[in-house]
Design a protein around this motif. Structure first.
Motif, PDB file in Angstrom:
ATOM      1  N   VAL A  62       0.781  -1.271   0.147  1.00 30.56           N
ATOM      2  CA  VAL A  62       0.111  -0.084   0.011  1.00 30.56           C
ATOM      3  C   VAL A  62       0.788   1.232   0.104  1.00 30.56           C
ATOM      4  O   VAL A  62       0.837   2.188  -0.792  1.00 30.56           O
ATOM      5  N   LEU A  63       2.052   1.294   0.569  1.00 30.24           N
ATOM      6  CA  LEU A  63       2.941   2.193   0.926  1.00 30.24           C
ATOM      7  C   LEU A  63       4.366   2.005   0.934  1.00 30.24           C
ATOM      8  O   LEU A  63       4.469   1.202   1.776  1.00 30.24           O
ATOM      9  N   ASP A  64       5.210   2.432   0.152  1.00 30.15           N
ATOM     10  CA  ASP A  64       6.608   2.072   0.354  1.00 30.15           C
ATOM     11  C   ASP A  64       7.506   3.193   0.187  1.00 30.15           C
ATOM     12  O   ASP A  64       8.825   2.910   0.150  1.00 30.15           O
ATOM     13  N   THR A  65       7.192   4.275   0.255  1.00 31.96           N
ATOM     14  CA  THR A  65       7.999   5.493  -0.115  1.00 31.96           C
ATOM     15  C   THR A  65       7.819   6.623   0.821  1.00 31.96           C
ATOM     16  O   THR A  65       8.378   7.693   0.611  1.00 31.96           O
TER      17      THR A  65
END
Length: 54
Positions: free
Chosen positions: A4-7
């Motif tokens: 879902v979110l990696d940055t």
């Protein structure tokens, strides 16, 4: 599962090395501390950490 979110900025890992002052703390192995700090700041360490983290 789906990513879902990696940055996000708060997902970054920070590493800090602080050498203890041997004049103020008894029994400090300054030579070993210098070697460790030198390794952590080396290009090899940066490459290994970056490969492990991501």
């Amino acid at each position: 599962m789906q990513v879902v979110l990696d940055t996000a900025e708060d997902l970054n890992s920070r590493y800090t090395v602080i050498e203890v002052n041997p004049d103020k703390v008894k029994g400090v192995n300054k030579a070993a501390a210098d070697r460790l700090a030198g390794w952590f700041t080396s290009q090899r360490a940066h490459k290994l950490i970056n490969e492990y983290v991501g």
